[in-house]
Design a protein around this motif. Structure first.
Motif, PDB file in Angstrom:
ATOM      1  N   PRO A  75       0.840  -1.203   0.000  1.00  0.00           N
ATOM      2  CA  PRO A  75       0.000   0.000   0.000  1.00  0.00           C
ATOM      3  C   PRO A  75       0.877   1.255   0.000  1.00  0.00           C
ATOM      4  N   ILE A  76       0.449   2.284  -0.715  1.00  0.00           N
ATOM      5  CA  ILE A  76       1.216   3.523  -0.815  1.00  0.00           C
ATOM      6  C   ILE A  76       1.368   4.203   0.546  1.00  0.00           C
ATOM      7  N   SER A  77       0.451   3.918   1.460  1.00  0.00           N
ATOM      8  CA  SER A  77       0.511   4.532   2.788  1.00  0.00           C
ATOM      9  C   SER A  77       1.809   4.212   3.532  1.00  0.00           C
ATOM     10  N   VAL A  78       2.494   3.140   3.119  1.00  0.00           N
ATOM     11  CA  VAL A  78       3.755   2.758   3.747  1.00  0.00           C
ATOM     12  C   VAL A  78       4.806   3.866   3.592  1.00  0.00           C
ATOM     13  N   ILE A  79       4.804   4.547   2.433  1.00  0.00           N
ATOM     14  CA  ILE A  79       5.801   5.609   2.209  1.00  0.00           C
ATOM     15  C   ILE A  79       5.173   7.001   2.158  1.00  0.00           C
ATOM     16  N   GLN A  80       3.879   7.099   2.406  1.00  0.00           N
ATOM     17  CA  GLN A  80       3.204   8.398   2.370  1.00  0.00           C
ATOM     18  C   GLN A  80       3.538   9.182   3.638  1.00  0.00           C
ATOM     19  N   ALA A  81       3.920  10.434   3.461  1.00  0.00           N
ATOM     20  CA  ALA A  81       4.332  11.293   4.578  1.00  0.00           C
ATOM     21  C   ALA A  81       3.136  11.993   5.214  1.00  0.00           C
ATOM     22  N   GLU A  82       3.283  12.286   6.493  1.00  0.00           N
ATOM     23  CA  GLU A  82       2.253  13.038   7.208  1.00  0.00           C
ATOM     24  C   GLU A  82       2.336  14.507   6.814  1.00  0.00           C
ATOM     25  N   ASP A  83       1.196  15.153   6.717  1.00  0.00           N
ATOM     26  CA  ASP A  83       1.108  16.580   6.394  1.00  0.00           C
ATOM     27  C   ASP A  83       1.432  17.367   7.660  1.00  0.00           C
ATOM     28  N   LYS A  84       2.593  18.009   7.685  1.00  0.00           N
ATOM     29  CA  LYS A  84       3.029  18.744   8.880  1.00  0.00           C
ATOM     30  C   LYS A  84       2.117  19.928   9.198  1.00  0.00           C
ATOM     31  N   ALA A  85       1.468  20.477   8.184  1.00  0.00           N
ATOM     32  CA  ALA A  85       0.549  21.597   8.396  1.00  0.00           C
ATOM     33  C   ALA A  85      -0.783  21.128   8.991  1.00  0.00           C
ATOM     34  N   HIS A  86      -1.080  19.840   8.852  1.00  0.00           N
ATOM     35  CA  HIS A  86      -2.330  19.262   9.357  1.00  0.00           C
ATOM     36  C   HIS A  86      -2.012  17.930  10.043  1.00  0.00           C
ATOM     37  N   PRO A  87      -1.511  17.996  11.281  1.00  0.00           N
ATOM     38  CA  PRO A  87      -1.148  16.765  11.993  1.00  0.00           C
ATOM     39  C   PRO A  87      -2.297  15.753  11.992  1.00  0.00           C
ATOM     40  N   GLY A  88      -1.923  14.497  11.771  1.00  0.00           N
ATOM     41  CA  GLY A  88      -2.914  13.435  11.714  1.00  0.00           C
ATOM     42  C   GLY A  88      -3.409  13.141  10.306  1.00  0.00           C
ATOM     43  N   GLN A  89      -3.128  14.043   9.352  1.00  0.00           N
ATOM     44  CA  GLN A  89      -3.500  13.831   7.956  1.00  0.00           C
ATOM     45  C   GLN A  89      -2.256  13.488   7.144  1.00  0.00           C
ATOM     46  N   MET A  90      -2.479  12.745   6.079  1.00  0.00           N
ATOM     47  CA  MET A  90      -1.379  12.396   5.190  1.00  0.00           C
ATOM     48  C   MET A  90      -1.323  13.406   4.046  1.00  0.00           C
ATOM     49  N   MET A  91      -0.145  13.569   3.467  1.00  0.00           N
ATOM     50  CA  MET A  91       0.030  14.462   2.321  1.00  0.00           C
ATOM     51  C   MET A  91      -0.810  13.953   1.152  1.00  0.00           C
ATOM     52  N   SER A  92      -1.320  14.882   0.359  1.00  0.00           N
ATOM     53  CA  SER A  92      -2.133  14.525  -0.798  1.00  0.00           C
ATOM     54  C   SER A  92      -1.282  13.832  -1.869  1.00  0.00           C
ATOM     55  N   LEU A  93      -1.822  12.756  -2.404  1.00  0.00           N
ATOM     56  CA  LEU A  93      -1.170  12.029  -3.491  1.00  0.00           C
ATOM     57  C   LEU A  93      -1.633  12.527  -4.860  1.00  0.00           C
ATOM     58  N   GLN A  94      -2.605  13.432  -4.884  1.00  0.00           N
ATOM     59  CA  GLN A  94      -3.221  13.853  -6.139  1.00  0.00           C
ATOM     60  C   GLN A  94      -2.211  14.335  -7.187  1.00  0.00           C
ATOM     61  N   PRO A  95      -1.232  15.192  -6.834  1.00  0.00           N
ATOM     62  CA  PRO A  95      -0.271  15.617  -7.871  1.00  0.00           C
ATOM     63  C   PRO A  95       0.521  14.443  -8.456  1.00  0.00           C
ATOM     64  N   ILE A  96       0.846  13.477  -7.628  1.00  0.00           N
ATOM     65  CA  ILE A  96       1.603  12.305  -8.092  1.00  0.00           C
ATOM     66  C   ILE A  96       0.707  11.415  -8.951  1.00  0.00           C
ATOM     67  N   ILE A  97      -0.527  11.216  -8.530  1.00  0.00           N
ATOM     68  CA  ILE A  97      -1.459  10.395  -9.304  1.00  0.00           C
ATOM     69  C   ILE A  97      -1.714  11.024 -10.667  1.00  0.00           C
ATOM     70  N   GLU A  98      -1.907  12.332 -10.705  1.00  0.00           N
ATOM     71  CA  GLU A  98      -2.123  13.015 -11.984  1.00  0.00           C
ATOM     72  C   GLU A  98      -0.911  12.878 -12.890  1.00  0.00           C
ATOM     73  N   ARG A  99       0.260  13.007 -12.314  1.00  0.00           N
ATOM     74  CA  ARG A  99       1.495  12.875 -13.113  1.00  0.00           C
ATOM     75  C   ARG A  99       1.638  11.460 -13.655  1.00  0.00           C
ATOM     76  N   THR A 100       1.264  10.488 -12.849  1.00  0.00           N
ATOM     77  CA  THR A 100       1.352   9.084 -13.281  1.00  0.00           C
ATOM     78  C   THR A 100       0.298   8.788 -14.342  1.00  0.00           C
ATOM     79  N   GLN A 101      -0.911   9.307 -14.172  1.00  0.00           N
ATOM     80  CA  GLN A 101      -1.972   9.102 -15.163  1.00  0.00           C
ATOM     81  C   GLN A 101      -1.575   9.700 -16.523  1.00  0.00           C
ATOM     82  N   ALA A 102      -0.818  10.782 -16.503  1.00  0.00           N
ATOM     83  CA  ALA A 102      -0.378  11.401 -17.760  1.00  0.00           C
ATOM     84  C   ALA A 102       0.510  10.447 -18.565  1.00  0.00           C
ATOM     85  N   LEU A 103       1.144   9.496 -17.898  1.00  0.00           N
ATOM     86  CA  LEU A 103       1.975   8.506 -18.594  1.00  0.00           C
ATOM     87  C   LEU A 103       1.139   7.513 -19.379  1.00  0.00           C
TER      88      LEU A 103
END
Length: 106
Positions: A75-103
Motif C-alpha cells: 500500500p502507498i501509505s507505507v511511504i506516504q508522509a504526514e502533512d506537517k501543516a495538518h497533523p494526523g492527515q497524510m500528504m495529498s497524493l493527487q499531484p503524483i497520481i495526476e502525473r502518473t496518469q499522464a503517462l
C-alpha cells in the motif's frame, strides 16, 4: 527476481522518476527522496522506491491486481508522509497520481 519483474514492466509501461526537489518539498507526499512512477497498459498506477525497489499501488486498479496476486506491491501509505501543516492527515497524493496518469497516454 524483482529486477526481472521490473524489466518486464518497463517493456509494457511508461516509467519516469520524480524527486522531492523536482516536485517541491512543501507538496512532496513521500518519506523517500524520489520515486519511479509507472502506468501499466491497463491503467494500473504504481510508484517504486528506487533505493529499495519496493513497488506501491497508487490506484484502485493497481490494488485489485495486488489482491488478485497478479502483482507484488505494498500500500502507498507505507511511504506516504504526514502533512506537517495538518497533523494526523497524510500528504495529498493527487499531484503524483495526476502525473502518473499522464503517462498512460504515452
Amino acid at each position: 527476481m524483482l529486477l526481472l519483474s521490473l524489466g518486464g514492466q518497463a517493456m509494457a509501461a511508461q516509467i519516469i522518476t520524480v524527486s522531492r526537489f523536482e516536485v517541491g518539498k512543501a507538496v512532496w507526499p513521500f518519506s523517500c527522496e524520489e520515486v519511479m512512477l509507472i502506468c501499466e497498459k491497463d491503467g494500473s498506477l504504481f510508484a517504486i522506491n528506487p533505493s529499495t525497489l519496493i513497488q506501491y499501488s497508487l490506484n484502485d486498479k493497481a490494488e485489485a491486481r495486488v489482491k488478485s496476486g497478479q502483482v507484488n506491491a505494498h500500500p502507498i501509505s507505507v511511504i506516504q508522509a504526514e502533512d506537517k501543516a495538518h497533523p494526523g492527515q497524510m500528504m495529498s497524493l493527487q499531484p503524483i497520481i495526476e502525473r502518473t496518469q499522464a503517462l498512460c497516454g504515452k
